[in-house]
Write a protein that holds these residues in place. Structure first.
Motif, short mmCIF file in Angstrom:
data_model
loop_
_atom_site.label_atom_id
_atom_site.label_comp_id
_atom_site.label_asym_id
_atom_site.label_seq_id
_atom_site.Cartn_x
_atom_site.Cartn_y
_atom_site.Cartn_z
N ASP A 38 0.86 -1.17 0.00
CA ASP A 38 0.00 0.00 0.00
C ASP A 38 0.90 1.23 0.00
OD1 ASP A 38 -2.11 1.74 0.17
OD2 ASP A 38 -2.45 1.41 2.32
N ALA A 39 1.44 1.53 -1.18
CA ALA A 39 2.39 2.64 -1.31
C ALA A 39 2.36 3.14 -2.75
CB ALA A 39 3.80 2.18 -0.94
N ASP A 40 2.87 4.36 -2.95
CA ASP A 40 2.97 4.89 -4.31
C ASP A 40 4.19 4.32 -5.02
OD1 ASP A 40 0.70 6.46 -3.98
OD2 ASP A 40 1.86 8.13 -3.16
N GLU A 41 5.24 4.05 -4.27
CA GLU A 41 6.48 3.51 -4.82
C GLU A 41 7.01 2.42 -3.92
OE1 GLU A 41 9.49 6.40 -5.55
OE2 GLU A 41 8.16 7.72 -6.66
N VAL A 42 7.82 1.55 -4.48
CA VAL A 42 8.46 0.49 -3.71
C VAL A 42 9.95 0.78 -3.68
CG1 VAL A 42 8.95 -1.97 -3.62
CG2 VAL A 42 6.70 -1.19 -4.34
N VAL A 67 7.84 -7.33 -6.04
CA VAL A 67 7.23 -6.40 -5.08
C VAL A 67 6.79 -5.17 -5.87
CG1 VAL A 67 7.56 -5.09 -2.96
CG2 VAL A 67 8.82 -7.23 -3.31
N GLU A 68 5.52 -4.85 -5.77
CA GLU A 68 4.95 -3.74 -6.53
C GLU A 68 3.97 -2.96 -5.67
OE1 GLU A 68 5.86 -3.01 -9.65
OE2 GLU A 68 7.08 -4.82 -9.93
N PRO A 69 3.73 -1.68 -5.97
CA PRO A 69 2.67 -0.94 -5.28
C PRO A 69 1.31 -1.47 -5.74
CG PRO A 69 3.71 0.44 -6.96
CD PRO A 69 4.47 -0.85 -6.92
N ASP A 70 0.31 -1.39 -4.85
CA ASP A 70 -0.99 -1.96 -5.20
C ASP A 70 -1.85 -1.04 -6.06
OD1 ASP A 70 -2.08 -0.09 -3.45
OD2 ASP A 70 -2.76 -1.56 -1.99
N ALA A 77 -3.88 -5.97 -8.37
CA ALA A 77 -2.42 -6.03 -8.48
C ALA A 77 -1.93 -7.47 -8.38
CB ALA A 77 -1.78 -5.16 -7.40
N ILE A 78 -2.52 -8.25 -7.49
CA ILE A 78 -2.12 -9.66 -7.36
C ILE A 78 -2.43 -10.42 -8.65
CG2 ILE A 78 -2.66 -11.83 -6.18
CD1 ILE A 78 -3.10 -10.10 -3.62
N VAL A 79 -3.62 -10.23 -9.19
CA VAL A 79 -4.01 -10.92 -10.43
C VAL A 79 -3.10 -10.49 -11.58
CG1 VAL A 79 -5.85 -11.19 -12.14
CG2 VAL A 79 -6.38 -11.31 -9.69
N GLY A 106 -15.26 -5.41 1.55
CA GLY A 106 -14.87 -6.22 0.41
C GLY A 106 -13.96 -7.34 0.84
N SER A 107 -13.52 -8.14 -0.07
CA SER A 107 -12.64 -9.24 0.25
C SER A 107 -11.62 -9.40 -0.87
CB SER A 107 -13.42 -10.53 0.43
OG SER A 107 -12.54 -11.62 0.53
N THR A 108 -10.36 -9.15 -0.53
CA THR A 108 -9.30 -9.32 -1.52
C THR A 108 -9.28 -10.76 -2.01
OG1 THR A 108 -7.98 -7.58 -0.52
CG2 THR A 108 -6.80 -9.18 -1.87
N VAL A 109 -9.39 -11.71 -1.09
CA VAL A 109 -9.36 -13.11 -1.47
C VAL A 109 -10.50 -13.43 -2.43
CG1 VAL A 109 -9.54 -15.48 -0.63
CG2 VAL A 109 -8.20 -13.81 0.64
N GLN A 110 -11.70 -12.95 -2.14
CA GLN A 110 -12.85 -13.21 -3.00
C GLN A 110 -12.61 -12.64 -4.39
OE1 GLN A 110 -16.57 -11.75 -1.50
NE2 GLN A 110 -17.73 -12.55 -3.22
N ARG A 111 -12.08 -11.43 -4.47
CA ARG A 111 -11.82 -10.82 -5.78
C ARG A 111 -10.76 -11.59 -6.55
NH1 ARG A 111 -10.64 -5.45 -6.34
NH2 ARG A 111 -10.41 -6.05 -8.50
#
Length: 127
Positions: A38-42, A67-70, A77-79, A106-111
């Motif tokens: 949860d950041a603008d940059e990594v 590793v990437e910003p969300d 981002a995960i998908v 909401g649910s990240t896992v569900q999405r």
């Protein structure tokens, strides 16, 4: 073939990493550890932190990290990262939440389950 693990520093994220490592070894597949922040940059320090956390749990198991910003959308981002690395399986950790909690936040896992084009293995942390 690649097993991609969505890892964070929660008990559920650590359980996903261990399960993903075991699954990659079982299948003889490459292992990629995905971490969205949860950041603008990594920063390089963020990347090093994820790498060291994963190394601590995986020991000698070979893996790479992404590793990437969300971008404000953790599930998306995960998908997207899973697609970029050519994952054939995504492993993600989950914790029990009430129906009201899922509705409100909401649910990240569900999405991830609904949006991911490859199979998803959902694991829970031992309590």
């Amino acid at each position: 073939m690649t097993v991609a693990v969505a890892m964070n520093s929660t008990p559920e994220g650590r359980a996903a990493l261990l399960a993903g490592g075991a699954e990659a070894q079982f299948r003889g597949d490459d292992l990629v550890v995905l971490s969205v922040l949860d950041a603008d940059e990594v920063s390089p320090a963020d990347r090093d932190s994820v790498e060291s956390q994963a190394r601590e749990l995986l020991g000698d198991t070979a893996f790479t990290t992404r590793v990437e910003p969300d971008g404000g959308d953790e599930a998306g981002a995960i998908v997207d990262l899973a697609a970029e690395v050519g994952a054939t399986l995504v492993v993600i950790g989950s914790k029990r939440r009430s129906a009201v909690g899922k509705f409100l936040m909401g649910s990240t896992v569900q999405r991830v389950l609904l949006d991911c084009p490859v199979p998803v293995l959902v694991v829970k942390a031992e309590h």
